[in-house]
Scaffold this motif. Structure first.
Motif, short mmCIF file in Angstrom:
data_model
loop_
_atom_site.label_atom_id
_atom_site.label_comp_id
_atom_site.label_asym_id
_atom_site.label_seq_id
_atom_site.Cartn_x
_atom_site.Cartn_y
_atom_site.Cartn_z
N LEU A 170 0.82 -1.20 0.00
CA LEU A 170 0.00 0.00 0.00
C LEU A 170 0.86 1.26 0.00
O LEU A 170 1.97 1.28 0.52
N SER A 171 0.31 2.32 -0.57
CA SER A 171 0.99 3.62 -0.53
C SER A 171 0.84 4.22 0.86
O SER A 171 0.05 3.74 1.69
N THR A 172 1.54 5.30 1.11
CA THR A 172 1.49 5.95 2.42
C THR A 172 0.08 6.40 2.77
O THR A 172 -0.40 6.18 3.89
N ASN A 215 1.42 19.41 -2.04
CA ASN A 215 1.63 20.11 -0.77
C ASN A 215 1.97 19.07 0.28
O ASN A 215 1.09 18.41 0.81
N SER A 216 3.24 18.94 0.60
CA SER A 216 3.69 17.88 1.51
C SER A 216 3.34 18.17 2.97
O SER A 216 3.39 17.27 3.81
N ALA A 227 2.74 13.38 7.83
CA ALA A 227 3.80 13.23 8.83
C ALA A 227 4.75 12.09 8.46
O ALA A 227 5.96 12.21 8.60
N ARG A 228 4.19 11.00 7.99
CA ARG A 228 5.03 9.86 7.61
C ARG A 228 5.89 10.17 6.40
O ARG A 228 7.04 9.74 6.31
N GLN A 229 5.33 10.92 5.46
CA GLN A 229 6.12 11.32 4.29
C GLN A 229 7.27 12.22 4.71
O GLN A 229 8.38 12.12 4.19
N ALA A 230 7.01 13.11 5.66
CA ALA A 230 8.05 14.02 6.13
C ALA A 230 9.17 13.24 6.82
O ALA A 230 10.36 13.56 6.67
N GLU A 231 8.81 12.21 7.58
CA GLU A 231 9.79 11.39 8.27
C GLU A 231 10.66 10.61 7.29
O GLU A 231 11.84 10.36 7.54
N ALA A 232 10.05 10.25 6.15
CA ALA A 232 10.76 9.41 5.18
C ALA A 232 11.75 10.21 4.34
O ALA A 232 12.63 9.64 3.69
N VAL A 233 11.60 11.53 4.32
CA VAL A 233 12.49 12.37 3.49
C VAL A 233 13.88 12.42 4.09
O VAL A 233 14.04 12.60 5.29
#
Length: 207
Positions: free
Chosen positions: A134-136, A167-168, A201-207
C-alpha cells in the motif's frame, strides 16, 4: 468507436464504445476495474475520482472518447504510481525531465514515463492493486480508521494523494478544501482528516 489509452501504466483498448459512454463506465464495466465508484454520476460526490494525465477528475463526467492516447490512474494503480513517484521525484517522472503541468499534477509526458510492474500471475499486480504494498496514504487511511463502508474511499485516496504530491505539509484548511468535492456519509470526516495528517507526517519522516 475504439479507445486506446493507458490505465495504471498499461496500454488498454476498449472496443464498441458509444459516444456518450463515460470513462467511469469503461473502467468498471469494460476493463474490470471497480475501484472507482458509480454514485451520483453528476460530478458531485467524488467517488469516481481518478487521475487523468496526473490531474484528479470525476470520471463520470469524462467522455470515454476524450481519453484517447491519454494516461489514467485509478485507485487500483495508486500504490504503484506513488512508488514510481517516490523513485523519480515529485510528480512521478517530473524529476527526470518530464516536467510538471502548469495547472498542477503531473504532465502528460511525465505520467506516461511510469510503467506498471507485476502481472496477475505474480504475487503483486499493479493493474488491479492486488498484493501490492500500500501507498502511504492508503496505509494511513487504515491506521487512522478513516474507512467505514468504503464507498467513498477510492475517490478520497486519489484526491488526497494528489494533494500530498503538491503540498507535503498541508494545513487543515488545505485538506478540507482539497477534499471538499468528496462526500462521505459515514465517517464525519474527522478520521479522514486524521489520515491525511498522518500520511503527511510519515512522508516528512521518510524524506
Amino acid at each position: 468507436m475504439r479507445v486506446n489509452f493507458t490505465v495504471n501504466g498499461r496500454q488498454q483498448e476498449a472496443d464498441d464504445v458509444w459516444e456518450g459512454e463515460s470513462l467511469l463506465y469503461v473502467l468498471r464495466e469494460r476493463l474490470g476495474l471497480p475501484g472507482s465508484k458509480n454514485a451520483c454520476e453528476q460530478g458531485e460526490c467524488g467517488s469516481c475520482t481518478v487521475r487523468l494525465d496526473g490531474v484528479p477528475v470525476c470520471s463520470c463526467l469524462v467522455a470515454a472518447g476524450q481519453v484517447e492516447g491519454r494516461d489514467v490512474v485509478t485507485v487500483e494503480g495508486l500504490a504503484e504510481f506513488a512508488k514510481q513517484r517516490d523513485a523519480h521525484g515529485h510528480g512521478g517522472a517530473c524529476g527526470t525531465g518530464g516536467g510538471c503541468g502548469a495547472e498542477g499534477g503531473v504532465s502528460l509526458d511525465a505520467a506516461k514515463q511510469w510503467q506498471a510492474h507485476g502481472s496477475a500471475g505474480r504475487a503483486g499486480d499493479s493493474q488491479t492493486g492486488e498484493g501490492v504494498e500500500l501507498s502511504t496514504i492508503q496505509q494511513a487511511f487504515i491506521d487512522a480508521g478513516a474507512v467505514q463502508c468504503g464507498f467513498c474511499t477510492p475517490g478520497l485516496l486519489v484526491q488526497a494523494d494528489a494533494l500530498l504530491e503538491e503540498n507535503s505539509s498541508p494545513s487543515d484548511q488545505d485538506i478540507r478544501e482539497a477534499l471538499s468535492g468528496n462526500l462521505c456519509r459515514c465517517t464525519g470526516y474527522e478520521k479522514i482528516l486524521d489520515a491525511v495528517r498522518l500520511a503527511a507526517a510519515r512522508q516528512a519522516e521518510a524524506v
